[in-house]
Design a protein around this motif. Structure first.
Motif, PDB file in Angstrom:
ATOM      1  N   SER A 214       0.851  -1.185   0.000  1.00 28.60           N
ATOM      2  CA  SER A 214       0.000   0.000   0.000  1.00 28.60           C
ATOM      3  C   SER A 214       0.887   1.235   0.000  1.00 28.60           C
ATOM      4  O   SER A 214       2.122   1.131   0.046  1.00 28.60           O
ATOM      5  CB  SER A 214      -0.899   0.009   1.242  1.00 28.60           C
ATOM      6  OG  SER A 214      -0.147   0.384   2.392  1.00 28.60           O
ATOM      7  N   LYS A 215       0.272   2.404   0.004  1.00 38.76           N
ATOM      8  CA  LYS A 215       1.035   3.644   0.097  1.00 38.76           C
ATOM      9  C   LYS A 215       1.755   3.752   1.435  1.00 38.76           C
ATOM     10  O   LYS A 215       2.713   4.522   1.569  1.00 38.76           O
ATOM     11  CB  LYS A 215       0.098   4.837  -0.080  1.00 38.76           C
ATOM     12  CG  LYS A 215      -0.567   4.899  -1.441  1.00 38.76           C
ATOM     13  CD  LYS A 215      -1.616   6.003  -1.498  1.00 38.76           C
ATOM     14  CE  LYS A 215      -2.341   5.993  -2.829  1.00 38.76           C
ATOM     15  NZ  LYS A 215      -3.427   7.015  -2.874  1.00 38.76           N
TER      16      LYS A 215
ATOM     17  N   GLU B 213      -0.669  -1.208  -4.165  1.00 42.57           N
ATOM     18  CA  GLU B 213      -0.388   0.172  -4.536  1.00 42.57           C
ATOM     19  C   GLU B 213       1.119   0.433  -4.566  1.00 42.57           C
ATOM     20  O   GLU B 213       1.907  -0.308  -3.976  1.00 42.57           O
ATOM     21  CB  GLU B 213      -1.047   1.118  -3.528  1.00 42.57           C
ATOM     22  CG  GLU B 213      -2.555   1.000  -3.480  1.00 42.57           C
ATOM     23  CD  GLU B 213      -3.168   1.787  -2.338  1.00 42.57           C
ATOM     24  OE1 GLU B 213      -4.392   2.037  -2.393  1.00 42.57           O
ATOM     25  OE2 GLU B 213      -2.438   2.146  -1.385  1.00 42.57           O
TER      26      GLU B 213
ATOM     27  N   THR C 264       4.399   1.907  -3.322  1.00 44.64           N
ATOM     28  CA  THR C 264       4.756   2.062  -1.917  1.00 44.64           C
ATOM     29  C   THR C 264       5.241   3.484  -1.604  1.00 44.64           C
ATOM     30  O   THR C 264       5.306   4.355  -2.473  1.00 44.64           O
ATOM     31  CB  THR C 264       5.832   1.040  -1.522  1.00 44.64           C
ATOM     32  OG1 THR C 264       7.009   1.250  -2.322  1.00 44.64           O
ATOM     33  CG2 THR C 264       5.316  -0.388  -1.747  1.00 44.64           C
ATOM     34  N   TRP C 265       5.624   3.684  -0.362  1.00 46.85           N
ATOM     35  CA  TRP C 265       5.941   4.998   0.209  1.00 46.85           C
ATOM     36  C   TRP C 265       7.079   5.720  -0.493  1.00 46.85           C
ATOM     37  O   TRP C 265       7.032   6.918  -0.719  1.00 46.85           O
ATOM     38  CB  TRP C 265       6.258   4.777   1.688  1.00 46.85           C
ATOM     39  CG  TRP C 265       6.582   5.963   2.524  1.00 46.85           C
ATOM     40  CD1 TRP C 265       5.810   7.075   2.711  1.00 46.85           C
ATOM     41  CD2 TRP C 265       7.762   6.152   3.322  1.00 46.85           C
ATOM     42  NE1 TRP C 265       6.426   7.944   3.587  1.00 46.85           N
ATOM     43  CE2 TRP C 265       7.628   7.398   3.981  1.00 46.85           C
ATOM     44  CE3 TRP C 265       8.900   5.387   3.565  1.00 46.85           C
ATOM     45  CZ2 TRP C 265       8.596   7.895   4.856  1.00 46.85           C
ATOM     46  CZ3 TRP C 265       9.862   5.870   4.437  1.00 46.85           C
ATOM     47  CH2 TRP C 265       9.708   7.115   5.063  1.00 46.85           C
TER      48      TRP C 265
END
Length: 377
Positions: A265-266, A290, A292-293
């Motif tokens: 995910s984010k 998603e 990533t960061w």
């Protein structure tokens, strides 16, 4: 490496920084900025303030700015960027741009945002603590009290391993919330992989994992190979050295010859991104979810005075295959899906594969029924 702040957060982040800066294995030339080959994310915003705010004096403000300039100059992984930043913040200070800042959180947020206009470094940030921060010498060992609090945090987090189960279709599921706890994390990984040893496929959920220690990443990765594999390197500017991370023998059975899916995910960050990036480049896992960061530069939490601290990235990841990392771009999924839907998408893909390979009519019917249950209504 993003965990709670305050005294406990100071302890955890300091301990994790020490783990990340363990003695390197071999020297390398000075690092160059990574070339990702993909579009860069926007400059990261300062994290939301935590804990009570408080007033600061002009002397405290100026001392924090100068301490930060020194730390960046001495330690930031890319020296040219550090020089550019120091020049910029001193010019802002000379113009009086910080003169009206009278509270700790406001200064920390402003400095983080101003500096990341240049650095664009996901890990870098400045924090304010109304409670005085404990002084610490470089390489000082944590106190007995700090170690006890860290151990309690590790125990309550179960070494970062949140959930393990068998899903329909004999699909293994493992949620890892953090890689921050060598020792207890190794024990939890060993137990989880023993439970999952006879599953036909594996889903590793990192959607809520903000990072941790590369040793724990390497340990869990080691279960997915049956021979030595070079996973990642970490270069550190202060010693001009690089540390290599390889898979190693682990207790129990290696999880090989079966598909592995990793959910992102984010919020998947730092060491969790390394885990996904390692397996993606080695073609050992399918990444679902998603982007990533986007933080690949480990470092140190440094004290800037009684009330200010900064996380200063002193190193960078260097993947042995891509020769770069995920800083500023994140890890791109193989199958894009909203984070909330990533587990379902991974299950559907695995069940479809199992149905195509099934020869037993009853098994095939059972798998098809489960697949229908997973389809959107």
């Amino acid at each position: 490496m993003r965990l709670s702040t305050g005294i406990l957060g100071w302890l955890v982040l300091s301990t994790m920084a020490a783990i990340g800066c363990a003695q390197a294995a071999a020297a390398t030339p000075a690092a160059l900025p990574p070339s990702s080959g993909g579009p860069q994310m926007a400059a990261p915003e300062a994290p939301a303030p935590r804990g009570p705010d408080g007033p600061i004096t002009a002397a405290e403000r100026d001392a924090a700015i100068e301490a930060l300039a020194r730390e960046l100059t001495e330690k930031y992984v890319f020296p040219a960027k550090a020089t550019e930043v120091v020049r910029a913040i001193r010019a802002r200070r000379k113009r009086g741009e910080y003169d009206k800042i009278a509270t700790g959180h406001a200064l920390a947020t402003t400095l983080t945002n101003h500096i990341n206009e240049v650095l664009r470094d996901a890990h870098f940030h400045v924090r304010y603590s109304k409670e005085p921060l404990p002084p610490r010498q470089d390489n000082a060992r944590p106190s007995a009290e700090e170690l006890a609090r860290y151990e309690q945090f590790s125990r309550r987090a179960n070494g970062g391993f949140e959930k393990v189960e068998r899903l329909p279709g004999n699909i293994g599921y493992l949620e890892v919330r953090g890689f921050a706890f060598p020792g207890r994390g190794f024990e939890a990984a060993t137990a989880a992989m023993a439970f999952l040893a006879e599953t036909d496929a594996l889903i590793i959920d990192l959607r809520r994992n903000g990072g941790g220690a590369p040793e724990v990443v390497a340990y869990l990765c080691s279960y997915l190979f049956d021979e030595p594999v070079h996973l990642n390197d970490l270069y550190f500017r202060p010693a001009n050295e690089t540390r290599q991370f390889w898979t190693a023998p682990v207790p129990g059975k290696a999880y090989v010859g079966r598909e592995v899916y990793v959910l992102t995910s984010k919020k998947t960050g730092s060491a969790a991104e390394e885990f996904a990036y390692n397996l993606k480049n080695l073609k050992r896992a399918t990444i679902v979810g998603e982007v990533t960061w986007g933080g690949a530069n480990p470092g140190d939490l440094v004290r800037l005075g009684d009330h200010f601290a900064a996380f200063v990235p002193t190193g960078r990841a260097i993947n042995p295959i891509s020769k770069t990392n995920w800083e500023g771009v994140g890890v791109l999924p193989d199958i894009e899906a909203p984070a909330d839907d990533a587990l379902r998408v991974a299950q559907v893909k695995l069940l479809e594969r199992q149905i195509a390979q099934a020869t037993d009519p009853e098994l095939k019917a059972s798998l098809e029924e489960r697949l229908r249950e997973l389809q959107p209504q």
